[in-house]
Design an enzyme around this catalytic site. Structure first.
Site, PDB file in Angstrom:
ATOM      1  N   ASP A   7       2.080  -0.353   1.634  1.00 21.57           N
ATOM      2  CA  ASP A   7       1.190   0.693   2.133  1.00 21.57           C
ATOM      3  C   ASP A   7       0.225   0.077   3.147  1.00 21.57           C
ATOM      4  OD1 ASP A   7      -0.933  -0.465   0.738  1.00 21.57           O
ATOM      5  OD2 ASP A   7      -1.364   1.303  -0.488  1.00 21.57           O
ATOM      6  N   CYS A  59       0.977  -3.253  -2.235  1.00 18.99           N
ATOM      7  CA  CYS A  59      -0.110  -2.328  -1.878  1.00 18.99           C
ATOM      8  C   CYS A  59      -1.415  -3.104  -2.024  1.00 18.99           C
ATOM      9  CB  CYS A  59      -0.057  -1.043  -2.706  1.00 18.99           C
ATOM     10  SG  CYS A  59      -0.396  -1.215  -4.472  1.00 18.99           S
ATOM     11  N   THR A  61      -3.602  -3.313  -4.655  1.00 18.82           N
ATOM     12  CA  THR A  61      -3.684  -3.989  -5.959  1.00 18.82           C
ATOM     13  C   THR A  61      -2.322  -4.414  -6.495  1.00 18.82           C
ATOM     14  OG1 THR A  61      -3.419  -1.869  -7.054  1.00 18.82           O
ATOM     15  CG2 THR A  61      -5.692  -2.613  -6.657  1.00 18.82           C
ATOM     16  N   GLY A  64      -0.602   0.533  -8.100  1.00 19.62           N
ATOM     17  CA  GLY A  64      -0.109   1.882  -7.780  1.00 19.62           C
ATOM     18  C   GLY A  64       1.364   1.862  -7.414  1.00 19.62           C
ATOM     19  N   HIS A  92      13.106 -12.846 -18.618  1.00 22.05           N
ATOM     20  CA  HIS A  92      13.092 -12.033 -19.839  1.00 22.05           C
ATOM     21  C   HIS A  92      13.275 -10.537 -19.615  1.00 22.05           C
ATOM     22  CE1 HIS A  92      10.842 -15.229 -22.491  1.00 22.05           C
ATOM     23  NE2 HIS A  92      11.958 -15.685 -21.952  1.00 22.05           N
ATOM     24  N   ARG A 126      19.177 -12.495 -26.202  1.00 19.15           N
ATOM     25  CA  ARG A 126      18.306 -11.563 -26.926  1.00 19.15           C
ATOM     26  C   ARG A 126      17.502 -10.691 -25.970  1.00 19.15           C
ATOM     27  NH1 ARG A 126      15.642 -16.401 -26.730  1.00 19.15           N
ATOM     28  NH2 ARG A 126      13.366 -16.397 -26.549  1.00 19.15           N
ATOM     29  N   HIS A 127      17.275 -11.197 -24.766  1.00 17.41           N
ATOM     30  CA  HIS A 127      16.504 -10.407 -23.797  1.00 17.41           C
ATOM     31  C   HIS A 127      17.323  -9.238 -23.253  1.00 17.41           C
ATOM     32  CE1 HIS A 127      13.441 -13.381 -24.144  1.00 17.41           C
ATOM     33  NE2 HIS A 127      14.310 -14.341 -23.840  1.00 17.41           N
TER      34      HIS A 127
HETATM   35  C1  RB5 Z   1      -5.258   1.982  -1.094  1.00 15.93           C
HETATM   36  O1  RB5 Z   1      -6.585   1.976  -0.744  1.00 15.93           O
HETATM   37  C2  RB5 Z   1      -5.068   1.490  -2.497  1.00 15.93           C
HETATM   38  O2  RB5 Z   1      -5.470   2.452  -3.405  1.00 15.93           O
HETATM   39  C3  RB5 Z   1      -3.619   1.130  -2.715  1.00 15.93           C
HETATM   40  O3  RB5 Z   1      -3.236   0.171  -1.784  1.00 15.93           O
HETATM   41  C4  RB5 Z   1      -3.263   0.552  -4.062  1.00 15.93           C
HETATM   42  O4  RB5 Z   1      -4.113  -0.503  -4.371  1.00 15.93           O
HETATM   43  C5  RB5 Z   1      -3.121   1.488  -5.159  1.00 15.93           C
HETATM   44  O5  RB5 Z   1      -2.823   1.110  -6.311  1.00 15.93           O
END
Ligand code: RB5
Length: 143
Positions: A7, A59, A61, A64, A92, A126-127
């Site tokens: 993103d 993205c 974080t 998302g 695993h 097992r995995h």
């Molecule tokens: C975008 O600002 C941010 O929300 C997106 O990149 C991401 O981190 C969402 O989980």
């Protein structure tokens, strides 16, 4: 082929990963930049239809885009920001999509995560039984 998508928060880091692919002769397809659920959808479709072997999604974080990716039947996406997790999600969980956050990891670590993810085989045994239980959940919950 490795599919990659991102993103708006991950434009620069995606370019760094593409540079890594090119330097290491790794075949890839860039599915571009979109809202993170749409980026996940395009990339994950390529994985489940067999066009791509595995995928990288980025993205802000990594969270998302991994939540969105895991809505696709057949996708096991792992959001990782440490080497151990990126390795063990292959060993695993037989994860087929690696996600991380451009606001979480630097480009050096991101390349290490991609490298270990792409070069670690699923352990099976097992995995495999546990991954099969996950696959059964997809049918029960009608994904
Ligand atoms: C975008 O600002 C941010 O929300 C997106 O990149 C991401 O981190 C969402 O989980």
């Amino acid at each position: 082929m490795i599919a990659i998508g991102n993103d708006h928060a991950a434009v620069n880091l995606k370019e760094e990963i593409i540079k890594y692919f090119e330097e290491n002769n790794i075949e890839y397809k860039d599915f571009g930049c979109a809202e993170y659920p749409d980026a996940a959808k395009a990339v994950c479709e390529a994985v489940v239809n067999g066009e791509a072997e595995k995928a990288i999604l980025i993205c802000g974080t990594g969270i998302g885009i991994s939540i969105a990716a895991n809505k696709v039947k057949g996708i096991r996406a792992a959001c990782c920001s440490d080497y151990f997790s990126a390795k063990y999600t292959r060993l695993h969980n037989d994860a087929n999509v690696l996600c991380f956050g451009a606001r979480v990891v630097g480009s050096g670590l991101a390349k290490e995560l991609v490298d270990v993810f792409l070069n670690t085989e699923f352990e099976g045994g097992r995995h495999a039984r546990r991954v099969d239980l996950i696959k059964k959940m997809e049918d029960v919950f009608g994904k």
